[in-house]
Design a protein around this motif. Structure first.
Motif, PDB file in Angstrom:
ATOM      1  N   TRP A  70       0.657  -0.978   0.040  1.00  0.00           N
ATOM      2  CA  TRP A  70      -0.132  -0.124  -0.072  1.00  0.00           C
ATOM      3  C   TRP A  70       0.896   1.149   0.138  1.00  0.00           C
ATOM      4  N   ARG A  71       0.488   2.260  -0.645  1.00  0.00           N
ATOM      5  CA  ARG A  71       1.257   3.430  -0.718  1.00  0.00           C
ATOM      6  C   ARG A  71       0.102   4.656  -0.173  1.00  0.00           C
ATOM      7  N   ALA A  72       0.748   5.320   0.719  1.00  0.00           N
ATOM      8  CA  ALA A  72       0.121   6.360   1.530  1.00  0.00           C
ATOM      9  C   ALA A  72       0.670   7.845   1.096  1.00  0.00           C
ATOM     10  N   ASP A  73      -0.034   8.619   0.353  1.00  0.00           N
ATOM     11  CA  ASP A  73       0.642   9.884   0.172  1.00  0.00           C
ATOM     12  C   ASP A  73      -0.385  11.078  -0.083  1.00  0.00           C
ATOM     13  N   ARG A  74       0.219  12.402  -0.237  1.00  0.00           N
ATOM     14  CA  ARG A  74      -1.052  13.269  -0.562  1.00  0.00           C
ATOM     15  C   ARG A  74      -0.667  13.748  -1.898  1.00  0.00           C
ATOM     16  N   ASP A  75      -0.320  12.804  -2.980  1.00  0.00           N
ATOM     17  CA  ASP A  75       0.115  13.280  -4.248  1.00  0.00           C
ATOM     18  C   ASP A  75      -1.055  13.310  -5.193  1.00  0.00           C
ATOM     19  N   TYR A  76      -1.733  14.376  -5.073  1.00  0.00           N
ATOM     20  CA  TYR A  76      -2.999  14.564  -5.845  1.00  0.00           C
ATOM     21  C   TYR A  76      -2.845  14.654  -7.315  1.00  0.00           C
ATOM     22  N   GLU A  77      -1.384  14.673  -7.941  1.00  0.00           N
ATOM     23  CA  GLU A  77      -1.208  14.767  -9.396  1.00  0.00           C
ATOM     24  C   GLU A  77      -1.058  13.343  -9.946  1.00  0.00           C
ATOM     25  N   ASN A  78      -1.060  12.049  -8.987  1.00  0.00           N
ATOM     26  CA  ASN A  78      -0.607  11.071  -9.270  1.00  0.00           C
ATOM     27  C   ASN A  78      -1.856  10.358 -10.561  1.00  0.00           C
ATOM     28  N   ASP A  79      -1.318  10.048 -11.450  1.00  0.00           N
ATOM     29  CA  ASP A  79      -2.141   9.414 -12.615  1.00  0.00           C
ATOM     30  C   ASP A  79      -3.186  10.447 -13.111  1.00  0.00           C
ATOM     31  N   ALA A  80      -3.236  11.541 -12.865  1.00  0.00           N
ATOM     32  CA  ALA A  80      -4.152  12.695 -13.080  1.00  0.00           C
ATOM     33  C   ALA A  80      -4.066  12.939 -14.740  1.00  0.00           C
ATOM     34  N   PHE A  81      -5.126  13.135 -15.476  1.00  0.00           N
ATOM     35  CA  PHE A  81      -5.151  13.539 -16.704  1.00  0.00           C
ATOM     36  C   PHE A  81      -4.672  14.963 -17.345  1.00  0.00           C
ATOM     37  N   VAL A  82      -4.007  15.271 -18.204  1.00  0.00           N
ATOM     38  CA  VAL A  82      -3.192  16.075 -18.495  1.00  0.00           C
ATOM     39  C   VAL A  82      -4.215  17.334 -18.835  1.00  0.00           C
ATOM     40  N   LEU A  83      -5.502  16.939 -19.483  1.00  0.00           N
ATOM     41  CA  LEU A  83      -6.734  17.871 -19.367  1.00  0.00           C
ATOM     42  C   LEU A  83      -7.568  17.762 -18.449  1.00  0.00           C
ATOM     43  N   HIS A  84      -7.986  18.411 -17.744  1.00  0.00           N
ATOM     44  CA  HIS A  84      -8.658  18.343 -16.435  1.00  0.00           C
ATOM     45  C   HIS A  84     -10.365  17.913 -16.469  1.00  0.00           C
ATOM     46  N   GLY A  85     -10.988  17.992 -17.580  1.00  0.00           N
ATOM     47  CA  GLY A  85     -12.229  17.821 -17.486  1.00  0.00           C
ATOM     48  C   GLY A  85     -12.741  16.386 -17.379  1.00  0.00           C
ATOM     49  N   GLY A  86     -11.764  15.440 -17.080  1.00  0.00           N
ATOM     50  CA  GLY A  86     -12.067  14.285 -16.954  1.00  0.00           C
ATOM     51  C   GLY A  86     -12.123  13.369 -15.453  1.00  0.00           C
ATOM     52  N   GLY A  87     -11.427  14.237 -14.588  1.00  0.00           N
ATOM     53  CA  GLY A  87     -11.346  13.823 -13.219  1.00  0.00           C
ATOM     54  C   GLY A  87     -10.544  14.739 -12.422  1.00  0.00           C
ATOM     55  N   ALA A  88     -10.216  15.783 -12.459  1.00  0.00           N
ATOM     56  CA  ALA A  88      -9.431  16.669 -11.609  1.00  0.00           C
ATOM     57  C   ALA A  88      -9.866  17.311 -10.350  1.00  0.00           C
ATOM     58  N   LEU A  89     -11.456  17.446 -10.423  1.00  0.00           N
ATOM     59  CA  LEU A  89     -12.168  18.160  -9.133  1.00  0.00           C
ATOM     60  C   LEU A  89     -11.611  17.397  -7.873  1.00  0.00           C
ATOM     61  N   LYS A  90     -11.511  18.390  -6.663  1.00  0.00           N
ATOM     62  CA  LYS A  90     -11.297  17.917  -5.311  1.00  0.00           C
ATOM     63  C   LYS A  90     -12.370  18.691  -4.640  1.00  0.00           C
ATOM     64  N   SER A  91     -13.232  17.911  -3.823  1.00  0.00           N
ATOM     65  CA  SER A  91     -14.373  18.767  -3.085  1.00  0.00           C
ATOM     66  C   SER A  91     -14.560  17.866  -1.685  1.00  0.00           C
ATOM     67  N   THR A  92     -15.592  18.323  -1.260  1.00  0.00           N
ATOM     68  CA  THR A  92     -15.949  17.977   0.199  1.00  0.00           C
ATOM     69  C   THR A  92     -17.347  17.254   0.146  1.00  0.00           C
ATOM     70  N   LEU A  93     -17.645  16.937   1.288  1.00  0.00           N
ATOM     71  CA  LEU A  93     -18.911  16.253   1.652  1.00  0.00           C
ATOM     72  C   LEU A  93     -19.922  17.319   1.514  1.00  0.00           C
ATOM     73  N   GLY A  94     -19.592  18.452   2.435  1.00  0.00           N
ATOM     74  CA  GLY A  94     -20.535  19.503   2.530  1.00  0.00           C
ATOM     75  C   GLY A  94     -20.827  20.329   1.181  1.00  0.00           C
ATOM     76  N   ASP A  95     -19.712  20.581   0.382  1.00  0.00           N
ATOM     77  CA  ASP A  95     -19.941  20.947  -0.908  1.00  0.00           C
ATOM     78  C   ASP A  95     -20.794  20.304  -1.909  1.00  0.00           C
ATOM     79  N   MET A  96     -20.280  19.037  -1.972  1.00  0.00           N
ATOM     80  CA  MET A  96     -20.804  18.233  -2.949  1.00  0.00           C
ATOM     81  C   MET A  96     -22.471  17.947  -2.543  1.00  0.00           C
ATOM     82  N   LEU A  97     -22.994  18.058  -1.326  1.00  0.00           N
ATOM     83  CA  LEU A  97     -24.401  17.932  -1.207  1.00  0.00           C
ATOM     84  C   LEU A  97     -24.882  19.132  -1.241  1.00  0.00           C
ATOM     85  N   LYS A  98     -24.369  20.319  -1.632  1.00  0.00           N
ATOM     86  CA  LYS A  98     -25.116  21.409  -2.158  1.00  0.00           C
ATOM     87  C   LYS A  98     -25.123  21.256  -3.749  1.00  0.00           C
TER      88      LYS A  98
END
Length: 471
Positions: free
Chosen positions: A241-269
């Motif tokens: 297992w790998r534990a890190d805070r690398d939010y670039e890991n395997d991220a697409f170069v163009l961001h429309g497919g999967g780059a968002l970060k959010s929270t439970l509170g925001d996503m419920l809105k």
């Protein structure tokens, strides 16, 4: 609708904990909202940082992965409602790097919105590798998400690679095969033709701020540095297992497919906005009702009872329709869902890869609707492959994303080896089989040309090409 009882809540939470143990999930946030934005349920399981036992709360940042696609689709629909573009327009008119040169019919914007551009899966073009090759680094005072040179290079690579394909899943619009690159092109259309200079700026100005989603963004470094961001847990090929805070890991170069970060509170809105057909709980309308309806409309078959619209899936649950999207990346498993008939929005966020967040979402929905928490699976009448089906389906199928399977003829039937592991494949209909997993059924469907020969197979959400030597 709220039929959650003390007993069903205990059962729901017991099943959630059990699922997390099965998949080694470190932390999970689960929430339910109504159309008015009232949070009917929220619970936090495990930790945002398991090693230091740091808790999760409503503002803890998680990766959204492919839940991002609904935001990209929503942005395109906003631009259509403003007369900037039409989903019937050809992609090459907006992305000149994409010439559509090897296809006999034009790829249109709506084809990309529902993964039907005709493209087979391809390896990821990722953020960190492209940045390294360009000799640039992410920095808080010059973030990659806002750099025009980085976006220009990303779209050039993605568009040229799609142009280089010479084999296709079918005509544009004919069949669904999940295509992250397509949503990457959509986000670049937004960058180039909106009133903003980047996709990140567009989301912030036209969706996130109007809905008061103040903790949400598509950045990388900023989330790595955020004190209340979840540690990401991923399993390596060797099982460690790998534990890190690398939010670039395997991220697409163009961001429309999967780059968002959010929270439970925001996503419920965000979920509540869909329940209100485009209006936020703060009274701010971000899009018209027609456009929300168009996003939710079933357009492409995924599997029995499940269809894809524009950045959203739809499925039947009892006599109601659930609209949703899930996401998966290293350290990310997510699911966001809403049901207009029940008046419920459900969000499940997890900081561990390959956890079936959708199953927790389904159980939560069923608990609130007073239904049994475990859904009865579809049962199929016995079926046997014909000699023609066996002969045509037998062979090797390889996805450009790295997955592969082999179908072998044995004793009058077909056996399946998926990524090197024997997998039980049950024939259920002509040219279609099913793999029964614990929390879902995955269907395999033959893809045939005009002469009836199998040249590919649809497995899950992707179409896998058959190796040319065996066609």
């Amino acid at each position: 609708m709220n039929h959650l009882t003390a007993a069903s809540r205990r059962e729901l939470e017991m099943l959630t904990v059990r699922l997390m143990e099965e998949y080694s999930a470190r932390g999970m946030a689960v929430g339910v909202t109504d159309a008015e934005g009232n949070i009917l349920y929220e619970n936090y399981f495990g930790w945002r940082d398991a090693e230091n036992r740091l808790p999760i709360d409503r503002d803890t940042l998680f990766g959204m992965a492919s839940v991002t696609k609904s935001f990209t689709a929503l942005s395109i629909m906003q631009m259509q409602s403003e007369g900037i573009l039409s989903v019937e327009d050809m992609v090459k008119d907006y992305i000149p790097e994409f010439t559509n040169k090897n296809q006999t019919e034009p790829v249109k914007i709506w084809h990309l919105l529902c993964h039907s551009g005709g493209f087979f899966p391809l390896p990821r073009i990722v953020v960190d590798k492209v940045a390294q090759e360009m000799g640039i680094e992410d920095a808080m005072d010059n973030e990659l998400i806002y750099r025009e040179d980085f976006a220009d290079e990303g779209v050039r690579r993605v568009a040229c690679r799609l142009d280089d394909q010479t084999r296709f899943t079918g005509r544009p619009g004919q069949r669904l095969s999940y295509c992250n690159d397509g949503f990457g092109l959509l986000s670049d259309i937004i960058r180039r033709y909106s009133d903003c200079r980047s996709f990140a700026e567009y989301l912030d100005r036209h969706i996130l701020k109007p809905l008061d989603m103040g903790r949400s963004n598509i950045g990388f470094l900023r989330n790595t540095l955020d004190a209340n961001a979840a540690v990401l847990y991923s399993q390596e090929p060797d099982g460690t297992w790998r534990a890190d805070r690398d939010y670039e890991n395997d991220a697409f170069v163009l961001h429309g497919g999967g780059a968002l970060k959010s929270t439970l509170g925001d996503m419920l809105k965000y979920a509540a906005m869909y329940l209100n057909e485009g209006e936020g709980v703060n009274g701010h309308r971000i899009i018209d009702r027609y456009s929300i309806c168009e996003m939710c409309k079933p357009r492409q078959f995924m599997k029995p009872g499940v269809y894809y619209g524009y950045g959203l899936e739809s499925k039947q649950m009892e006599d109601m329709t659930v609209i949703e999207h899930s996401g998966s990346l290293p350290g990310v498993s997510s699911n966001f869902a809403f049901c207009p008939q029940a008046g419920l929005g459900i969000v499940v966020l997890c900081n561990t890869m390959d956890v079936p967040a959708y199953a927790v979402s389904d159980m939560t929905f069923r608990a609130f609707c007073g239904l049994p928490l475990t859904e009865k699976r579809m049962e199929h009448a016995p079926y046997q492959w014909t000699e023609e089906e066996i002969k045509e389906l037998e062979g090797n199928y390889i996805s450009g994303e790295g997955d592969r399977f082999c179908l072998k003829a044995e004793k009058g039937t077909l056996t399946m080896i998926l990524n090197g592991k024997a997998t039980e494949l049950t024939p259920v209909y002509p040219w279609q089989g099913m793999v029964r997993k614990k929390y879902t059924d995955v269907y395999l469907t033959a893809v045939r040309d005009e002469e009836g020969h199998v040249f590919a197979a649809h497995y899950g959400s992707r179409i896998f090409p058959k190796t040319l030597a065996e066609r």
